[in-house]
Design a protein around this motif. Sequence first.
Motif, mmCIF file in Angstrom:
data_model
loop_
_atom_site.group_PDB
_atom_site.id
_atom_site.type_symbol
_atom_site.label_atom_id
_atom_site.label_comp_id
_atom_site.label_asym_id
_atom_site.label_seq_id
_atom_site.Cartn_x
_atom_site.Cartn_y
_atom_site.Cartn_z
ATOM 1 N N GLU A 1 8.327 -5.677 -4.445
ATOM 2 C CA GLU A 1 8.080 -4.794 -5.590
ATOM 3 C C GLU A 1 8.321 -5.503 -6.924
ATOM 4 O OE1 GLU A 1 10.112 -4.082 -3.010
ATOM 5 O OE2 GLU A 1 8.933 -2.552 -1.972
ATOM 6 N N GLU B 1 -3.052 3.704 -2.460
ATOM 7 C CA GLU B 1 -3.231 2.729 -3.536
ATOM 8 C C GLU B 1 -2.680 1.376 -3.111
ATOM 9 O OE1 GLU B 1 -1.821 1.888 -8.122
ATOM 10 O OE2 GLU B 1 -1.664 3.916 -7.326
ATOM 11 N N ARG C 1 0.852 -1.187 0.000
ATOM 12 C CA ARG C 1 0.000 0.000 0.000
ATOM 13 C C ARG C 1 0.893 1.245 0.000
ATOM 14 N NH1 ARG C 1 -5.353 0.547 0.891
ATOM 15 N NH2 ARG C 1 -5.492 -1.454 1.947
ATOM 16 N N ASP C 2 0.612 2.142 -0.921
ATOM 17 C CA ASP C 2 1.344 3.399 -0.997
ATOM 18 C C ASP C 2 0.929 4.270 0.186
ATOM 19 O OD1 ASP C 2 1.671 6.317 -1.752
ATOM 20 O OD2 ASP C 2 2.679 5.362 -3.463
ATOM 21 N N ASP C 3 1.897 4.677 0.986
ATOM 22 C CA ASP C 3 1.609 5.476 2.180
ATOM 23 C C ASP C 3 0.965 6.821 1.861
ATOM 24 O OD1 ASP C 3 2.587 3.534 3.888
ATOM 25 O OD2 ASP C 3 4.608 4.391 3.929
ATOM 26 N N GLU C 4 1.282 7.380 0.720
ATOM 27 C CA GLU C 4 0.758 8.704 0.368
ATOM 28 C C GLU C 4 -0.606 8.640 -0.297
ATOM 29 O OE1 GLU C 4 3.644 11.044 -1.751
ATOM 30 O OE2 GLU C 4 5.230 10.505 -0.336
ATOM 31 N N THR C 5 -0.777 7.713 -1.236
ATOM 32 C CA THR C 5 -2.022 7.657 -2.001
ATOM 33 C C THR C 5 -3.016 6.627 -1.465
ATOM 34 O OG1 THR C 5 -1.239 5.963 -3.544
ATOM 35 C CG2 THR C 5 -0.754 8.285 -4.090
#
Length: 155
Positions: A140, A45, A39-43
Amino acid sequence: MSQSGAGPFWVVKSLDQMTEVEWESLCDGCGRCCLHKLRDDETGELEFTNVACRLLDTHSCACSDYANRSREVPDCISLTSAALTEIDWLPPSCAYRLIADGKPLPDWHPLITGDAGSTFKAGASVSDRVISEDDAGPLEHHIVDWPCRWPKPRQ
């Protein structure tokens, strides 16, 4: 499995009303929930990987230490009806998700077919499609999109 002729338990009962045995039998054994996600910490997503928890047998899709999984893997999620409102990564074919949303089980679900192998035959299981986290390296490098899609039959 019917209750007073009204229908199968997964139709007549809410998730909160189910016994532990009924609750556990909802799991189709696909193993998709045991895959690592990023999970993207900023978005926020979410991306899925083809990397399984080290406790998942990547062929049978069974947890090798189900009773002690939370102790062995501290971030393993114990699925509850309350947790379903917070979890956004269950596959679309997950019985818990379907029932919580008032939808029927898929025709291939083992409770419908009476066949524990029907999940594999339907292309819903991760069997032989994933690798263990012990062998994966950086997550990744293992991003895939099939775990979040409705299963397609195996060829």
